[in-house]
Write a protein that holds these residues in place. Structure first.
Motif, short mmCIF file in Angstrom:
data_model
loop_
_atom_site.label_atom_id
_atom_site.label_comp_id
_atom_site.label_asym_id
_atom_site.label_seq_id
_atom_site.Cartn_x
_atom_site.Cartn_y
_atom_site.Cartn_z
N ASN A 294 0.85 -1.18 0.00
CA ASN A 294 0.00 0.00 0.00
C ASN A 294 0.89 1.24 0.00
N GLU A 295 0.83 2.00 -1.09
CA GLU A 295 1.72 3.15 -1.25
C GLU A 295 1.26 4.36 -0.44
N ASP A 296 0.01 4.40 -0.02
CA ASP A 296 -0.52 5.57 0.69
C ASP A 296 -0.24 5.53 2.20
N PHE A 297 -0.09 4.34 2.75
CA PHE A 297 0.12 4.18 4.19
C PHE A 297 1.53 4.66 4.55
N LEU B 138 5.96 -10.93 10.30
CA LEU B 138 4.55 -11.30 10.16
C LEU B 138 4.06 -11.18 8.72
N LYS B 139 4.95 -10.75 7.84
CA LYS B 139 4.68 -10.63 6.40
C LYS B 139 3.59 -9.60 6.11
N ILE B 140 3.61 -8.51 6.88
CA ILE B 140 2.67 -7.43 6.61
C ILE B 140 3.39 -6.13 6.28
N GLY B 141 4.70 -6.21 6.12
CA GLY B 141 5.47 -5.03 5.77
C GLY B 141 6.81 -5.45 5.18
N LYS B 142 7.42 -4.54 4.43
CA LYS B 142 8.71 -4.83 3.83
C LYS B 142 9.42 -3.51 3.50
N PHE B 143 10.73 -3.60 3.38
CA PHE B 143 11.52 -2.43 3.03
C PHE B 143 11.60 -2.32 1.51
N GLU B 144 11.29 -1.12 1.01
CA GLU B 144 11.41 -0.85 -0.41
C GLU B 144 12.13 0.47 -0.59
N GLU B 145 13.31 0.42 -1.20
CA GLU B 145 14.13 1.61 -1.45
C GLU B 145 14.35 2.40 -0.17
N GLY B 146 14.64 1.68 0.91
CA GLY B 146 14.97 2.32 2.18
C GLY B 146 13.78 2.72 3.03
N GLU B 147 12.56 2.57 2.50
CA GLU B 147 11.36 2.91 3.26
C GLU B 147 10.62 1.64 3.65
N PHE B 148 9.98 1.69 4.85
CA PHE B 148 9.20 0.54 5.29
C PHE B 148 7.78 0.69 4.80
N LYS B 149 7.32 -0.26 3.97
CA LYS B 149 6.00 -0.20 3.38
C LYS B 149 5.10 -1.29 3.96
N PHE B 150 3.86 -0.91 4.23
CA PHE B 150 2.87 -1.85 4.72
C PHE B 150 2.16 -2.52 3.54
N THR B 151 1.74 -3.78 3.75
CA THR B 151 0.84 -4.42 2.80
C THR B 151 -0.59 -4.01 3.14
N ASN B 152 -1.52 -4.32 2.24
CA ASN B 152 -2.92 -4.01 2.51
C ASN B 152 -3.43 -4.76 3.75
N ALA B 153 -2.92 -5.98 3.98
CA ALA B 153 -3.30 -6.72 5.18
C ALA B 153 -2.87 -5.95 6.42
N GLY B 154 -1.66 -5.43 6.41
CA GLY B 154 -1.18 -4.65 7.55
C GLY B 154 -2.02 -3.41 7.80
N VAL B 155 -2.44 -2.75 6.71
CA VAL B 155 -3.27 -1.55 6.84
C VAL B 155 -4.61 -1.90 7.49
N LEU B 156 -5.24 -2.98 7.03
CA LEU B 156 -6.54 -3.36 7.55
C LEU B 156 -6.48 -3.84 9.00
N MET B 157 -5.35 -4.45 9.37
CA MET B 157 -5.23 -5.00 10.71
C MET B 157 -4.70 -3.99 11.72
N PHE B 158 -3.80 -3.09 11.29
CA PHE B 158 -3.08 -2.26 12.27
C PHE B 158 -2.99 -0.79 11.89
N SER B 159 -3.96 -0.31 11.14
CA SER B 159 -4.01 1.12 10.84
C SER B 159 -4.88 1.84 11.86
N LYS B 160 -4.54 3.08 12.15
CA LYS B 160 -5.38 3.88 13.04
C LYS B 160 -6.76 4.08 12.44
N ASN B 161 -6.81 4.18 11.13
CA ASN B 161 -8.09 4.43 10.46
C ASN B 161 -8.10 3.72 9.11
N PRO B 162 -8.39 2.42 9.08
CA PRO B 162 -8.37 1.67 7.81
C PRO B 162 -9.30 2.24 6.75
#
Length: 379
Positions: free
Chosen positions: A139-142, A178-202
């Protein structure tokens, strides 16, 4: 293909499966577009008006060589054939199961044109092809850590069956484990699963990722008594929904060991399993609908957008596990919110029978619905 058939195709003009080119140059976009759609033919030696300009015989082998070079530029390998008829070359491109990419990007055939796909369109195509599930996509917006709900994660971590080693590593590494995030070009990016499970406001990222509950005074939906819109991380949604439905369905009297006891009308584990299934296995690509729970005086309907995966029947659900969103399913299981693989529906039926209620009625018609009957007496 014979000359007469070719003339018929040329007379029909460009379309979903046909493209004309005067020369064998810059063909990769069209090749990939056909491979990602239904397959098709690129006829070299015809202009856009369908006029035959042909290829010089002395240059024919050179044209074929350049076409093959362009085909090698596409990933993965295309399935193709190059056919020569008189002064024309016909490039036959087969549809691929995998998504194909040209040097300039991803393309898809739409009518008589080859359209470049946006990131979201690429993800949708990948999901349709089974190459990647919605919940595993980045998820590029998270923005981490600003959008991350630390409290939800710690609540999950306290009850989840996860490796203790996560306690000794930085938070991003634990999330990566937990396979809900990964590093891409030095930034930590969440997957959509991570957003739905652990976002303040999914719902900021997925406005449709919520549960709508309606409570009715009669079997008529027009007679609405109360409604509630439930948002937040998925585990919290499930807990809120189970409690709200339980509060609005009353109790029944049971006698166990000669003791009178008041119990919720519907067993909580049954409600939880049905609602967990609805939020876990719904089609999140359907952006127009939320999970819907309708509470009537004598039954509950729990409807999940998207229905079953293609090729599945309701009979396939008992004893087997089919996941549209495997990462969400795994996290729900780790959090103790779902039964073991393939046991959820049989357990729901068993608990309803033990309460003296009818077994859940399952239906699949564009959406997947579980109906819980409050009528006493088994079928």
């Amino acid at each position: 293909m014979d000359e007469k058939e070719l003339e018929g195709i040329i007379a029909t003009g460009e379309g979903q499966n046909t493209e004309f080119k005067t020369k064998g140059r810059n063909l990769q976009d069209e090749m990939v577009a056909f491979a990602n759609a239904e397959g098709g033919k690129i006829i070299v030696g015809i202009d856009d008006k369908g006029e035959r300009v042909g290829i010089d015989e002395a240059k024919m082998n050179d044209e074929k060589s350049k076409i093959r070079d362009q085909i090698r530029d596409c990933e993965p390998d295309l399935e193709y054939d190059i056919e020569q008829i008189e002064d024309l070359l016909i490039i036959h491109i087969e549809e691929l199961d995998d998504i194909c990419k040209a040097p300039s990007g991803f393309y898809y055939r739409q009518g008589a044109s080859s359209e470049k796909l946006s990131r979201d369109e690429i993800l949708t195509l990948a999901q349709d092809r089974g190459e990647i599930s919605f919940d595993e996509a980045t998820n590029e917006d998270f923005q981490f850590p600003d959008d991350f709900d630390q409290e939800s994660f710690m609540n999950f971590y306290e009850v989840a069956s996860v490796d203790d080693r996560f306690e000794d590593v930085p938070l991003p590494e634990a999330l990566k484990g937990l396979k809900i995030g990964k590093f891409e070009e030095g930034e930590f990016k969440f997957t959509n699963a991570g957003v739905l499970m652990f976002s303040k406001n999914p719902t900021r990222f997925f406005p449709h990722a919520k549960i709508n509950v309606g409570v009715y005074n009669s079997e008529n939906k027009a007679d609405l008594a109360e409604s509630k819109q439930i948002e937040g991380p998925l585990v919290s949604q499930v807990v809120q929904a189970v409690n709200f439905v339980t509060e609005n369905t009353g109790t029944i009297t049971t006698f166990e060991n000669i003791q009178r006891e008041e119990k919720p009308k519907y067993p909580k584990p049954v409600l939880r399993e049905a609602i967990v299934n609805a939020v876990t296995h719904r089609d999140y690509a359907n952006k127009t609908k939320a999970v819907q729970i309708d509470v009537f005086p004598n039954n509950i309907d729990i409807t999940s957008p998207g229905g079953l995966l293609e090729g599945l029947d309701i009979e396939d659900l008992e004893g087997e596990t089919y996941w549209r969103n495997p990462r969400i399913a795994d996290l729900m299981s780790k959090a103790g919110m779902a039964e073991e693989m393939g046991t959820g529906i049989p357990r729901m039926k068993k608990l309803m029978r033990e309460r003296g209620l009818k077994e859940p009625v399952l239906s699949n018609n564009g959406s997947f619905k579980v109906e819980l009957k409050g009528t006493e007496g088994m079928p």
